[in-house]
Design a protein around this motif. Structure first.
Motif, PDB file in Angstrom:
ATOM      1  N   SER A  41       0.803  -1.225   0.000  1.00 24.51           N
ATOM      2  CA  SER A  41       0.000   0.000   0.000  1.00 24.51           C
ATOM      3  C   SER A  41       0.829   1.264   0.000  1.00 24.51           C
ATOM      4  CB  SER A  41      -0.923   0.020   1.224  1.00 24.51           C
ATOM      5  OG  SER A  41      -1.874  -0.988   1.110  1.00 24.51           O
ATOM      6  N   THR A  96      -2.741   5.801  -2.548  1.00 25.84           N
ATOM      7  CA  THR A  96      -2.426   6.298  -1.209  1.00 25.84           C
ATOM      8  C   THR A  96      -1.509   7.518  -1.264  1.00 25.84           C
ATOM      9  OG1 THR A  96      -0.532   4.804  -0.856  1.00 25.84           O
ATOM     10  CG2 THR A  96      -2.718   3.998  -0.234  1.00 25.84           C
ATOM     11  N   SER A 146      -3.141  -3.516   5.047  1.00 24.36           N
ATOM     12  CA  SER A 146      -3.192  -2.691   3.847  1.00 24.36           C
ATOM     13  C   SER A 146      -3.630  -1.262   4.166  1.00 24.36           C
ATOM     14  CB  SER A 146      -4.133  -3.317   2.820  1.00 24.36           C
ATOM     15  OG  SER A 146      -4.169  -2.563   1.643  1.00 24.36           O
ATOM     16  N   SER A 200     -10.779   3.516   2.322  1.00 24.10           N
ATOM     17  CA  SER A 200      -9.761   2.470   2.231  1.00 24.10           C
ATOM     18  C   SER A 200     -10.215   1.201   2.936  1.00 24.10           C
ATOM     19  CB  SER A 200      -8.429   2.951   2.827  1.00 24.10           C
ATOM     20  OG  SER A 200      -7.859   3.957   2.030  1.00 24.10           O
ATOM     21  N   THR A 205     -12.915  -0.374   0.576  1.00 17.40           N
ATOM     22  CA  THR A 205     -12.441  -0.933  -0.683  1.00 17.40           C
ATOM     23  C   THR A 205     -11.440  -2.061  -0.486  1.00 17.40           C
ATOM     24  OG1 THR A 205     -11.696  -0.356  -2.891  1.00 17.40           O
ATOM     25  CG2 THR A 205     -10.568   0.723  -1.102  1.00 17.40           C
ATOM     26  N   ARG A 206     -10.515  -1.913   0.454  1.00 10.64           N
ATOM     27  CA  ARG A 206      -9.546  -2.984   0.683  1.00 10.64           C
ATOM     28  C   ARG A 206     -10.227  -4.174   1.345  1.00 10.64           C
ATOM     29  NH1 ARG A 206      -6.003  -2.589  -2.900  1.00 10.64           N
ATOM     30  NH2 ARG A 206      -4.276  -3.433  -1.724  1.00 10.64           N
ATOM     31  N   GLY A 233      -1.571   1.997   3.842  1.00  5.86           N
ATOM     32  CA  GLY A 233      -2.142   3.115   3.083  1.00  5.86           C
ATOM     33  C   GLY A 233      -1.963   4.437   3.803  1.00  5.86           C
ATOM     34  N   TYR A 248      -2.163   0.006  -5.434  1.00  3.94           N
ATOM     35  CA  TYR A 248      -2.839   0.845  -4.448  1.00  3.94           C
ATOM     36  C   TYR A 248      -1.939   1.955  -3.921  1.00  3.94           C
ATOM     37  CZ  TYR A 248      -6.132   2.096  -0.805  1.00  3.94           C
ATOM     38  OH  TYR A 248      -7.006   2.776  -0.019  1.00  3.94           O
ATOM     39  N   LYS A 305     -10.266   2.314  -7.582  1.00  7.47           N
ATOM     40  CA  LYS A 305      -8.883   1.896  -7.758  1.00  7.47           C
ATOM     41  C   LYS A 305      -8.393   1.010  -6.618  1.00  7.47           C
ATOM     42  CE  LYS A 305      -7.704   5.674 -10.804  1.00  7.47           C
ATOM     43  NZ  LYS A 305      -8.116   4.970 -11.978  1.00  7.47           N
ATOM     44  N   GLY A 306      -9.038   1.086  -5.473  1.00 13.61           N
ATOM     45  CA  GLY A 306      -8.631   0.261  -4.343  1.00 13.61           C
ATOM     46  C   GLY A 306      -8.997  -1.201  -4.481  1.00 13.61           C
TER      47      GLY A 306
END
Length: 193
Positions: free
Chosen positions: A30, A124, A63, A141, A144-145, A67, A120, A113-114
């Motif tokens: 990340s 970030t 992650s 985040s 999405t993650r 990030g 990634y 996009k995550g």
């Protein structure tokens, strides 16, 4: 060579340090590392399907924490570290356009996009560079993650035995496919962002 590496990762999955390795790769991916955590999460989950959700949680938390480091690089160290990393991955000329996209579509940029194979760390670092609201960045985040890693865990949990058999019979093809997805993520980020 691939078979030995695959067998090693499967055997390593039973070790107590395996979740730490997954956390480390997820964290680093990340912010600075080019390899996605899927390369560990998939074989680890196939080897220990009862731990699918645990591995997804570890990857998600690590992650998101990574990030935040990427965000800090973009916000505080963009001219030195952030710009170097963005340039290293070939996206230097796209950084300003990406920053402008945040003015109108910041939340969608992070959400879309995550979850994709687009690296990634670009999201970030650019989020910090664009001074996107850190609380929204953190919340998006997590969403999405978490969606990405828990979806993968669910698929592997449900299709695990079939997936493991497929992977073990066609290891070269699967490895090529994963490499193609990673390269495609970089290409899409380079030409679409």
């Amino acid at each position: 060579m691939l078979r030995k590496l695959y067998d090693w990762v499967i055997a390593y999955s039973a070790k107590p340090s395996a979740p730490w390795a997954l956390a480390l790769v997820s964290f680093a991916e990340s912010s600075v590392f080019p390899i996605p955590p899927d390369v560990l999460q998939v074989p680890m989950t196939l080897a220990r399907p009862e731990r699918a959700w645990r591995y997804a949680l570890i990857a998600t938390i690590a992650s998101v924490l990574g990030g935040l480091v990427g965000y800090a690089i973009g916000a505080l160290l963009y001219e030195s570290v952030g710009k170097f990393l963005i340039d290293l991955y070939g996206y230097g000329q796209k950084a300003d356009a990406f920053r402008e996209a945040y003015d109108h579509y910041g939340h969608w940029v992070i959400l879309l996009k995550g979850i994709t194979p687009i690296p990634y760390k670009l999201v970030t670092i650019t989020s910090g560079f664009a001074h996107y609201n850190i609380w929204w960045f953190l919340a998006l985040s997590i969403i999405t993650r978490g969606a990405r890693f828990f979806l993968l865990a669910g698929l592997l949990h449900y299709f695990g035995p079939m997936a493991r058999e497929f992977i073990e019979k066609r290891l070269g093809l699967v490895t090529f496919g994963l490499a193609a997805v990673v390269v495609l993520g970089f290409v899409v980020a380079l030409y679409v962002m």
